[in-house]
Motif scaffolding. Structure first.
Motif, PDB file in Angstrom:
ATOM      1  N   ILE A 196       6.727   5.487  10.094  1.00 56.37           N
ATOM      2  CA  ILE A 196       7.371   4.906   8.919  1.00 56.37           C
ATOM      3  C   ILE A 196       6.671   3.611   8.513  1.00 56.37           C
ATOM      4  N   PRO A 197       6.727   3.299   7.208  1.00 59.35           N
ATOM      5  CA  PRO A 197       6.112   2.054   6.725  1.00 59.35           C
ATOM      6  C   PRO A 197       6.991   0.853   7.011  1.00 59.35           C
ATOM      7  N   ALA A 252      -4.517  -0.816   2.175  1.00 55.14           N
ATOM      8  CA  ALA A 252      -4.718  -1.442   3.487  1.00 55.14           C
ATOM      9  C   ALA A 252      -3.473  -1.234   4.350  1.00 55.14           C
ATOM     10  N   TYR A 253      -3.709  -0.951   5.630  1.00 53.59           N
ATOM     11  CA  TYR A 253      -2.613  -0.657   6.549  1.00 53.59           C
ATOM     12  C   TYR A 253      -2.799  -1.419   7.856  1.00 53.59           C
ATOM     13  N   GLY A 254      -1.691  -1.888   8.398  1.00 58.56           N
ATOM     14  CA  GLY A 254      -1.695  -2.443   9.743  1.00 58.56           C
ATOM     15  C   GLY A 254      -1.458  -1.324  10.726  1.00 58.56           C
ATOM     16  N   ALA A 255      -2.401  -1.111  11.635  1.00 57.67           N
ATOM     17  CA  ALA A 255      -2.350   0.053  12.506  1.00 57.67           C
ATOM     18  C   ALA A 255      -2.690  -0.324  13.934  1.00 57.67           C
ATOM     19  N   GLY A 256      -2.777   0.699  14.765  1.00 55.76           N
ATOM     20  CA  GLY A 256      -2.978   0.561  16.190  1.00 55.76           C
ATOM     21  C   GLY A 256      -2.082   1.568  16.868  1.00 55.76           C
ATOM     22  N   SER A 259       0.837  -1.195   0.000  1.00 56.55           N
ATOM     23  CA  SER A 259       0.000   0.000   0.000  1.00 56.55           C
ATOM     24  C   SER A 259       0.874   1.248   0.000  1.00 56.55           C
ATOM     25  N   SER A 260       0.369   2.276  -0.647  1.00 57.62           N
ATOM     26  CA  SER A 260       1.100   3.523  -0.787  1.00 57.62           C
ATOM     27  C   SER A 260       1.044   4.346   0.503  1.00 57.62           C
ATOM     28  N   THR A 261       2.099   5.090   0.743  1.00 59.53           N
ATOM     29  CA  THR A 261       2.078   6.055   1.849  1.00 59.53           C
ATOM     30  C   THR A 261       1.676   7.444   1.355  1.00 59.53           C
ATOM     31  N   ASP A 262       1.426   7.567   0.068  1.00 61.26           N
ATOM     32  CA  ASP A 262       1.010   8.846  -0.504  1.00 61.26           C
ATOM     33  C   ASP A 262      -0.510   8.868  -0.640  1.00 61.26           C
ATOM     34  N   THR A 263      -1.196   8.760   0.491  1.00 58.45           N
ATOM     35  CA  THR A 263      -2.650   8.744   0.499  1.00 58.45           C
ATOM     36  C   THR A 263      -3.167   9.583   1.665  1.00 58.45           C
ATOM     37  N   PHE A 284      -7.693  -7.597   0.300  1.00 56.92           N
ATOM     38  CA  PHE A 284      -8.131  -6.278  -0.119  1.00 56.92           C
ATOM     39  C   PHE A 284      -7.102  -5.634  -1.052  1.00 56.92           C
ATOM     40  N   ARG A 285      -5.811  -5.792  -0.744  1.00 53.83           N
ATOM     41  CA  ARG A 285      -4.792  -5.210  -1.611  1.00 53.83           C
ATOM     42  C   ARG A 285      -4.876  -5.803  -3.013  1.00 53.83           C
TER      43      ARG A 285
END
Length: 456
Positions: free
Chosen positions: A389-390, A409-413, A365-369, A402-403
Motif C-alpha cells: 500500500i502507498p 518516485a517511490y520510497g522502497a526497500g 507519485s501514482s500507483t498506476d504505473t 524529481f517529483r
C-alpha cells in the motif's frame, strides 16, 4: 553466471561497513559532510566496470556520483536508484557500540546486525543499490531501459549541495523516468496478513523564523519590562500546545488498518474526534509517526535571545519546523502560525519564511504505473501474500526534486520481520542505529527483481 544472494548480501554488508566508517557526517554546515570519501570509494569500484560515470562536486568535498548503464531500447523508461551518502551526527556516549565502527553485532535472539550511524538512514539502501547495480553490469545483463545509480550528497541538510542542484543544473546526468529511494519496505503483520508500506509522497517542510521584539533594560530591575525572551517563551508554549485538526484520508486510513491494532483502536485512530486520545495507547515512536502522518506539525527547535547576562533582551528568534499535510502550501503554514502566535503578541513579532522558494504544489507519485506493479510483484517474491500500500513519509527526501519534474518516485526497500515498525522508526537518527543482515539480503534481491519485472 551471477553471484548468489548470500554472496551479494555479503558484498552489501561489506560496503555498508565501509560507508559507515567513512563518517560522512553532515552537521548542516557547508564544510561538513565529506561525502567525497564515499564518492571516491564508489568511483574506484565503478571504474573497474568500464561504464559511464561522473563525480559532481557542488561544493568542496560535497561530492555525488552518477553512473549509467545504458539500455538496449532508447524509448524504454530509465530507472534511477538513488541513495544519499551523508549521515547525521551521533553522540558516542549514547551508543552501546562505536557509532562509526560498522561492527557486526549478534543480537540476543541470534540475529546478526550491522551497527552504525546511517545503517538505517539510509546507507543500507545506498549500499544494496550499488551492489545490485554492479551485479547487473558485471554479468553483462542489459535491460531495455537505462539503469542509473546516484549516490548523492547533502540529503540530510535539504539537498542544496546535492540533488537539488544536480537535478536543476545537471539533469542530463541523472535523467530518468522513475526513481527509487528511501523510505519503504517495512512489513506489518496483522489479522489480514502482511502489509508492506511504500512511500509515494512526503510532507513538505516549511520552516519559519519568528523574530520577537522587546525593549532593553537592566537585568536587576525586571519588573514590567518588555522582555523579548519572555514573549518568545509564550509563543513557544502556544506552539507546543496547539492541536491541529487531523486529516483522515484514504491513504491514512489504509495505513492504520494495516497495522493490526485491533478493531476498537483502529476505529478510534481513523475517527477525527477520537484520534488524539487513541494515540496515547500506541508505543511512543509509532504514535509520533501516526500523528505526523495526519496532522500539520509545528516544532520549535531553536531559540536565541540576549547578548549579556545582566541585560533584558530586546530581541529573540525562534525557528519553527512546520511540516505540511498534502494539499497545503506555505501560505497555509504562515496563516496557521500567525493564528497560534495570537493577536496580543502579533504587534511585537515578525514572521519570515525560511524557504520562500517552496513549491506551490507537493505532488505524489501514482500507483498506476509499471514501476508500482514491479515493486509490488518483487515484494511478493519474499512475502507471497503481502498487500502493498502507498504511504507518505513525514520527513523530507530527495525524491521531491524529481517529483517536481514529473518523475514518478517511490520510497522502497524490503526488510525482514525481525524488527517491529515502532522499533525501526526509533532507529532513524537515534542511538544504537543498526540493520539486520537478512534485511540487507532482501533489499539487494529486491532491486534485481524490480529491474527484471519493470522491463520484461
Amino acid at each position: 553466471m551471477g553471484a548468489t544472494i548470500e554472496q551479494l548480501g555479503g558484498e552489501t554488508v561489506e560496503l555498508l561497513q565501509q560507508m559507515i566508517r567513512n563518517q560522512c557526517v553532515n552537521d548542516g554546515t557547508p564544510e561538513s559532510g565529506h561525502e567525497h570519501r564515499t564518492a571516491t570509494l564508489l568511483r574506484d569500484e565503478i571504474e573497474q566496470l568500464g561504464i559511464d560515470h561522473e563525480l559532481i562536486e557542488v561544493a568542496p568535498g560535497r561530492t555525488s556520483l552518477v553512473a549509467r548503464h545504458a539500455g538496449t531500447d532508447p524509448t524504454a523508461p530509465a530507472l534511477c536508484l538513488m541513495g544519499h551518502t551523508d549521515v547525521v551526527p551521533a553522540s558516542p556516549e549514547g551508543w552501546r557500540h562505536d557509532p562509526f565502527g560498522g561492527e557486526i553485532i549478534v543480537a540476543s535472539d541470534g540475529t546478526p546486525e550491522v551497527w552504525g550511524r546511517g545503517a538505517v538512514d539510509m546507507l543500507n539502501l545506498t549500499s544494496s543499490m550499488f551492489v545490485a547495480f554492479r551485479e547487473i553490469v558485471r554479468t553483462g545483463k542489459r535491460h531495455p531501459g537505462d539503469l542509473v545509480y546516484f549516490a548523492v550528497a547533502d540529503e540530510e541538510e535539504g539537498g542544496a549541495l546535492g540533488a537539488k542542484d544536480i537535478v536543476a543544473n545537471s539533469w542530463d546526468a541523472v535523467r530518468c523516468d522513475y526513481v527509487l529511494t528511501e523510505y519503504g519496505g517495512t512489513p506489518s503483520v496483522g489479522a489480514d496478513g502482511t502489509t508492506v508500506l511504500l512511500t509515494t509522497g512526503e510532507k513538505q517542510a516549511a520552516p519559519f523564523q519568528i523574530t520577537v521584539h522587546g525593549t532593553p533594560g537592566h537585568g536587576s530591575m525586571p519588573y514590567a519590562t518588555d522582555n523579548a525572551l519572555v514573549k518568545a517563551a509564550k509563543i513557544v508554549s502556544r506552539i507546543a500546545e496547539h492541536q491541529a485538526d487531523p486529516l483522515i484520508d484514504e491513504m491514512f486510513t489504509e495505513r492504520i488498518r494495516s497495522l493490526g491494532l485491533g478493531d476498537d483502536l483502529t476505529a478510534r485512530l481513523i475517527d477525527p474526534a477520537a484520534i488524539d486520545d487513541a494515540l496515547a495507547e500506541l508505543p511512543t515512536d509509532l504514535a509520533r509517526n501516526v500523528h505526523s502522518c495526519c496532522h500539520t506539525t509545528f516544532s520549535s527547535n531553536v531559540m536565541r535571545a540576549g547578548r549579556k547576562g545582566n541585560t533584558v533582551p530586546d530581541k529573540a528568534t525562534v525557528w519553527v519546523d512546520i511540516r505540511l499535510r498534502p494539499g497545503e502550501n506555505k501560505y497555509d503554514a504562515e496563516r496557521q502560525l500567525r493564528e497560534i502566535i495570537g493577536d496580543d503578541l502579533a504587534p511585537s513579532v515578525d514572521v519570515e519564511a525560511m524557504r520562500p522558494d517552496l513549491p506551490e504544489s507537493n505532488p505524489f507519485s501514482s500507483t498506476d504505473t509499471p514501476m508500482w506493479d514491479a515493486l509490488a510483484d518483487s515484494i511478493r517474491m519474499a512475502y507471497p501474500d503481502a498487500k502493498v500500500i502507498p504511504s507518505l513519509v513525514t520527513g523530507a527526501t530527495d525524491a521531491r526534486f524529481f517529483r517536481q519534474r514529473g518523475v514518478q518516485a517511490y520510497g522502497a526497500g524490503l526488510l525482514s520481520n525481525k524488527v517491529s515498525l515502532p522499533e525501526f522508526l526509533r532507529r532513524f537518527h537515534g542511538n544504537d542505529e543498526r540493520i539486520d543482515i537478512e534485511s540487507l539480503q532482501l533489499t539487494t534481491q529486491m532491486w534485481l527483481d524490480v529491474c527484471n519485472r519493470l522491463w520484461h
